[in-house]
Structures are given as structure tokens and as C-alpha cells.
Scaffold this motif. Structure first.
Motif, PDB file in Angstrom:
ATOM      1  N   ALA A 123      28.462-135.873 -17.892  1.00 44.82           N
ATOM      2  CA  ALA A 123      27.173-136.553 -18.012  1.00 44.82           C
ATOM      3  C   ALA A 123      26.294-135.924 -19.087  1.00 44.82           C
ATOM      4  O   ALA A 123      25.124-136.303 -19.224  1.00 44.82           O
ATOM      5  CB  ALA A 123      26.442-136.543 -16.673  1.00 44.82           C
ATOM      6  N   ASP A 124      26.825-134.941 -19.838  1.00 46.40           N
ATOM      7  CA  ASP A 124      26.100-134.270 -20.915  1.00 46.40           C
ATOM      8  C   ASP A 124      24.956-133.403 -20.394  1.00 46.40           C
ATOM      9  O   ASP A 124      24.016-133.113 -21.109  1.00 46.40           O
ATOM     10  CB  ASP A 124      25.562-135.285 -21.931  1.00 46.40           C
ATOM     11  CG  ASP A 124      25.038-134.624 -23.219  1.00 46.40           C
ATOM     12  OD1 ASP A 124      25.794-133.836 -23.813  1.00 46.40           O
ATOM     13  OD2 ASP A 124      23.890-134.884 -23.598  1.00 46.40           O
ATOM     14  N   ALA A 327      33.215-142.455 -19.890  1.00 48.04           N
ATOM     15  CA  ALA A 327      32.620-141.125 -20.053  1.00 48.04           C
ATOM     16  C   ALA A 327      31.602-141.108 -21.194  1.00 48.04           C
ATOM     17  O   ALA A 327      31.936-141.421 -22.336  1.00 48.04           O
ATOM     18  CB  ALA A 327      33.718-140.097 -20.318  1.00 48.04           C
ATOM     19  N   ARG A 328      30.357-140.742 -20.874  1.00 39.60           N
ATOM     20  CA  ARG A 328      29.267-140.793 -21.844  1.00 39.60           C
ATOM     21  C   ARG A 328      29.518-139.867 -23.037  1.00 39.60           C
ATOM     22  O   ARG A 328      29.242-140.235 -24.177  1.00 39.60           O
ATOM     23  CB  ARG A 328      27.955-140.418 -21.160  1.00 39.60           C
ATOM     24  CG  ARG A 328      27.523-141.375 -20.076  1.00 39.60           C
ATOM     25  CD  ARG A 328      26.330-140.855 -19.307  1.00 39.60           C
ATOM     26  NE  ARG A 328      25.124-140.835 -20.136  1.00 39.60           N
ATOM     27  CZ  ARG A 328      24.297-141.854 -20.277  1.00 39.60           C
ATOM     28  NH1 ARG A 328      24.529-142.987 -19.648  1.00 39.60           N
ATOM     29  NH2 ARG A 328      23.220-141.754 -21.017  1.00 39.60           N
ATOM     30  N   THR A 329      30.028-138.678 -22.773  1.00 41.97           N
ATOM     31  CA  THR A 329      30.232-137.731 -23.866  1.00 41.97           C
ATOM     32  C   THR A 329      31.283-138.240 -24.842  1.00 41.97           C
ATOM     33  O   THR A 329      31.138-138.063 -26.056  1.00 41.97           O
ATOM     34  CB  THR A 329      30.631-136.353 -23.321  1.00 41.97           C
ATOM     35  OG1 THR A 329      31.720-136.507 -22.399  1.00 41.97           O
ATOM     36  CG2 THR A 329      29.470-135.690 -22.611  1.00 41.97           C
ATOM     37  N   ARG A 330      32.339-138.859 -24.332  1.00 42.00           N
ATOM     38  CA  ARG A 330      33.388-139.354 -25.223  1.00 42.00           C
ATOM     39  C   ARG A 330      32.901-140.557 -26.026  1.00 42.00           C
ATOM     40  O   ARG A 330      33.188-140.683 -27.215  1.00 42.00           O
ATOM     41  CB  ARG A 330      34.639-139.737 -24.420  1.00 42.00           C
ATOM     42  CG  ARG A 330      35.835-140.035 -25.307  1.00 42.00           C
ATOM     43  CD  ARG A 330      36.276-138.815 -26.092  1.00 42.00           C
ATOM     44  NE  ARG A 330      37.137-139.161 -27.220  1.00 42.00           N
ATOM     45  CZ  ARG A 330      36.714-139.378 -28.459  1.00 42.00           C
ATOM     46  NH1 ARG A 330      35.437-139.296 -28.750  1.00 42.00           N
ATOM     47  NH2 ARG A 330      37.562-139.674 -29.408  1.00 42.00           N
ATOM     48  N   ARG A 359      22.825-140.325 -29.371  1.00 43.38           N
ATOM     49  CA  ARG A 359      21.746-139.560 -28.734  1.00 43.38           C
ATOM     50  C   ARG A 359      21.399-140.132 -27.367  1.00 43.38           C
ATOM     51  O   ARG A 359      21.181-139.383 -26.406  1.00 43.38           O
ATOM     52  CB  ARG A 359      20.518-139.560 -29.633  1.00 43.38           C
ATOM     53  CG  ARG A 359      19.297-138.909 -29.012  1.00 43.38           C
ATOM     54  CD  ARG A 359      18.049-139.127 -29.849  1.00 43.38           C
ATOM     55  NE  ARG A 359      16.858-138.617 -29.168  1.00 43.38           N
ATOM     56  CZ  ARG A 359      15.626-138.716 -29.641  1.00 43.38           C
ATOM     57  NH1 ARG A 359      15.423-139.314 -30.813  1.00 43.38           N
ATOM     58  NH2 ARG A 359      14.606-138.232 -28.967  1.00 43.38           N
ATOM     59  N   GLU A 360      21.346-141.457 -27.260  1.00 43.96           N
ATOM     60  CA  GLU A 360      21.032-142.087 -25.983  1.00 43.96           C
ATOM     61  C   GLU A 360      22.058-141.713 -24.919  1.00 43.96           C
ATOM     62  O   GLU A 360      21.715-141.474 -23.758  1.00 43.96           O
ATOM     63  CB  GLU A 360      21.000-143.613 -26.144  1.00 43.96           C
ATOM     64  CG  GLU A 360      19.836-144.134 -26.981  1.00 43.96           C
ATOM     65  CD  GLU A 360      19.989-145.609 -27.290  1.00 43.96           C
ATOM     66  OE1 GLU A 360      20.975-146.211 -26.803  1.00 43.96           O
ATOM     67  OE2 GLU A 360      19.144-146.162 -28.008  1.00 43.96           O
ATOM     68  N   LEU A 361      23.312-141.660 -25.314  1.00 40.48           N
ATOM     69  CA  LEU A 361      24.388-141.404 -24.368  1.00 40.48           C
ATOM     70  C   LEU A 361      24.513-139.932 -24.006  1.00 40.48           C
ATOM     71  O   LEU A 361      24.723-139.582 -22.839  1.00 40.48           O
ATOM     72  CB  LEU A 361      25.717-141.897 -24.954  1.00 40.48           C
ATOM     73  CG  LEU A 361      25.889-143.410 -25.050  1.00 40.48           C
ATOM     74  CD1 LEU A 361      27.047-143.744 -25.975  1.00 40.48           C
ATOM     75  CD2 LEU A 361      26.122-144.005 -23.660  1.00 40.48           C
ATOM     76  N   ALA A 362      24.427-139.056 -24.999  1.00 44.67           N
ATOM     77  CA  ALA A 362      24.682-137.630 -24.781  1.00 44.67           C
ATOM     78  C   ALA A 362      23.825-136.805 -25.738  1.00 44.67           C
ATOM     79  O   ALA A 362      24.308-136.304 -26.749  1.00 44.67           O
ATOM     80  CB  ALA A 362      26.164-137.327 -24.986  1.00 44.67           C
TER      81      ALA A 362
END
Length: 400
Positions: A123-124, A327-330, A359-362
Motif C-alpha cells: 500500500a506504499d 498492487a498500487r506500488t507496481r 504519485r496518487e497511487l504510491a
């Protein structure tokens, strides 16, 4: 972000310090003089392949040329750096039990805690994850030495791998490569104690992270090939197949950075064959490799970018349908890759939009990545007039 803080300026500084001309460095690094000149002047972004190529003849770590770890001093000091001393202390314990002031929790509770940390990384939430890792891993290590019950030992080895892999990922991302290398060795130790072929394969996968960064692509390719051969003895087990697929994806990137387009395509094809048998996207928790059709598509795009083929990368990306739950980081990393491809095509607004999406994701991952800084610097250079969205993004990059 100014050119004075660019990778190119650092390359030029160390080149002159070593008494090398641009021609001499280009020859030693096997890159073109014109490309090196443009990068030193700030007219081109420095790719990971270029940075790895020049780091060796300069005798400088890649992280030094990247300027990592970022934001260690001043009012914008990143909180992640406050956690590093505890991580260093934790990594001293592996072949002997730590002395703890309180009894360890049961194995089934420790694996729950470990999984929660893995989810934080996915989830970063890197600061929160790294703040919890040292104490938990020390407790897991102490518990491992305190039990001889096979089922408990298996659960604790699982918990150790579950904690170590996100630790390694965060350390690599923030530029602490020395600690990441030690962490990779600890994963190997867990695999040796446990006797798990999957953890042994995970250890290889983690080791090749450094090989990608430092340009030892041939060694990485040999290691991943051997790991896949070892996993072949596991037959058609789903976890073994997913790990094999992840190793093919890692090999594709290694081959692309080595400039071997045919070999990269071959590994993507092998990975797709596995997704035909296992079509569901999965997050592996301690494996944290997110194997499936989506990540295979991401790697197909990434190999094109590593090979310098921006148009093909953008065409491939148009055909991807990324699940919102992936997965947000990927996914964020994919958009960072695309930002570079759009930059090369002169599509600056699209490049910035990709960075903003990343940036929004991670946000933590995006802010710590060299690609973000290089692409942002190039976008600032490309815009002769004020660009308010870019100015806001640049401000976010430079101040916590």
C-alpha cells in the motif's frame, strides 16, 4: 529541479575528478560520446542502464550518481532515515538469538503481524512498515531459536521471509543498497534453514535487484535460469509456476538492459504461457511479486522502455487493462516507466500526467525513485514558460 542536481552533473564531476575525458569514459562504459555529452549537459535523461555503465569505470556507487538516499538533511528531511539505525541493528541477528526483555508471541500471531507489514508495503506505507519491521523480525528470530516444533518452525520461517522481503524492497527504493544486500542474504539464510525451493527462488529474485542496478546482467540471467531449473522439480504446483513466471519477468528486464531484445521477448513469451495456465492476478504477500497477466503486461512495456523503444512501449501500454485492485506500488512503477516513454516522444503533458498518477497511487515510492527526479528535471527544462501543474509537482518533490 535544476540541472545542478542532475545525474549528468554528478557524472561529469566524478569523470573530471578521475582525470577522464568524455571520450575515455564513453569507451570504458561502452556508450556513445554524444549520448554521454548530452547527459552531462542535462539535455537527456540518464537511464538506469547508462548510470550502471558509467558507475563502474568511475569507481562510484550507482546510488552516489543518483544522489541517493534523498532528503537526509534540512527541513525537508524524510522520516524514513530516522528508522535506518534500528534496521542496521536488527540485521546483526541471524545466526544467534537476540536477547529480548519480554517473551515472544506464538508463531501464529507473528505470521499475522508479518502479513500486515507486507500489506503496508504493498500500500506504499513504507515509513509505517519499516518502523515495525525491526522489532518484529527480532521477535521472529528469537522464536525460531526457541522452538524445535516443525510446524512452528515452518510458520516462523514463513513469517521471517514475509517481513524481510518488504524490508529489502523499501531499502532498495530509498537508496540503502548496502542494507538491501544484507537483507537479501538473510532471505537466503531463511531459505537454507527452511529448505523451501520457493524461498530459495525468492532469494535469487531479490539478489538480482542489485544486479539490475549495477549492470551485472549476465550474472543475473544465469542465476535466474538456475533458479527456474530448480523450481522445475516442483512440477505444476501453482506457487512454483507463479514464482517461475516472476523469474521469467525478471530475466526479461535483465535481458533488455543487456540490450538483448530477442531474449527479453522470449522470457515475456514464457511468462505469458504461465498466465494462460494461471490467468488470475495474485499478490504473493512475502513473495510480493504480483504475478499474472497484468504484471506480465507491465513488464512487456518495461522491456520496450529499457531497450529505448518508446513508441512500442506506448503502443503496448494502450492495450493494457489494469484492474483497480491491482498492487498500487507496481501500478505506480508502470506509470513512472510510461512517463519516461512519453518524455522521449516530446509528449510532456502526458509524461507529467503519468508522474502525477504514480504519485496518487504510491507517493512515497514515487518521491524516492530516480526516474521521477530525472523526468521531472527534463520536463522543467523543456518548459520555457511557467507550467503551474509542473511547478506544484516539483515543489512536492523537493519539500516534505
Amino acid at each position: 529541479m535544476e540541472d545542478e542536481d542532475s545525474i549528468g552533473r554528478r557524472i561529469a564531476f566524478y569523470r573530471k575528478q578521475r582525470g577522464l575525458t568524455q571520450i575515455a569514459l564513453a569507451q570504458k562504459a561502452s556508450v556513445s560520446v554524444s549520448l554521454l555529452r548530452k547527459i552531462e549537459q542535462g539535455a537527456r535523461d540518464a537511464t538506469p542502464v547508462l548510470v550502471a555503465a558509467v558507475a563502474k569505470p568511475l569507481g562510484v556507487d550507482v546510488t552516489v550518481l543518483n544522489g541517493q538516499p534523498y532528503d537526509r538533511e534540512g527541513p525537508g528531511r524524510d522520516r524514513i532515515h530516522e528508522l535506518i539505525p534500528a534496521v542496521r541493528a536488527m540485521l546483526n541477528y541471524w545466526d544467534l538469538p537476540p536477547d529480548l526483555e519480554t517473551p515472544t508471541r506464538p508463531a501464529d500471531q507473528l505470521i499475522i503481524e508479518a502479513v500486515a507489514i507486507a500489506h503496508l508495503r504493498q500500500a506504499d506505507r513504507n515509513v509505517e512498515a519499516l518502523s515495525r519491521i525491526p522489532a518484529v523480525l527480532l521477535e521472529i528470530t528469537a522464536a525460531l531459536y526457541a522452538t524445535d516444533v516443525p510446524s512452528e518452525q515452518e510458520t516462523l520461517h514463513d513469517a521471517a521471509a514475509t517481513v524481510l522481503h518488504p524490508a529489502l524492497s523499501i531499502l532498495h527504493a530509498t537508496g540503502y543498497d548496502d542494507l538491501a544486500t544484507i537483507t537479501a542474504a538473510r532471505i537466503t539464510w531463511v531459505g537454507d534453514r527452511w529448505g523451501s525451493p520457493l524461498v530459495a527462488a525468492l532469494a535469487v529474485h531479490t539478489r538480482t535487484s542489485s544486479m539490475l542496478r549495477y549492470g551485472t546482467y549476465d550474472v543475473g540471467l544465469r542465476l535466474t535460469e538456475r533458479a527456474r531449473a530448480d523450481l522445475a522439480t516442483e512440477g505444476t504446483d501453482a506457487d512454483a509456476l507463479r514464482m517461475t513466471g516472476s523469474l521469467h519477468l525478471r530475466s526479461a528486464i535483465l535481458a533488455a538492459r543487456a540490450g538483448d531484445a530477442d531474449l527479453a521477448a522470449q522470457h515475456i513469451t514464457e511468462a505469458r504461457a504461465i498466465t494462460d495456465r494461471l490467468p488470475q492476478d495474485t499478490d504473493h504477500l512475502w513473495r510480493n511479486l504480483a504475478f499474472g497477466p497484468t504484471n506480465t503486461g507491465f513488464h512487456d512495456v518495461a522491456t520496450a522502455i529499457e531497450l529505448g523503444d518508446g513508441p512500442r512501449a506506448l503502443t503496448l501500454a494502450e492495450g493494457l487493462d489494469v484492474p483497480a485492485t491491482f498492487a498500487r506500488t507496481r501500478t505506480a512503477h508502470h506509470f513512472m516507466d510510461l512517463a519516461r516513454a512519453y518524455l522521449w516522444q516530446g509528449r510532456y503533458d502526458a509524461s507529467l500526467a503519468c508522474l502525477q498518477r504514480s504519485r496518487e497511487l504510491a507517493p512515497q515510492q514515487t518521491r524516492h525513485h530516480p526516474t521521477t527526479r530525472e523526468v521531472t528535471r527534463m520536463l522543467v527544462r523543456a518548459h520555457r514558460h511557467t507550467n503551474e501543474p509542473l511547478a506544484r509537482f516539483t515543489a512536492w518533490m523537493t519539500v516534505n
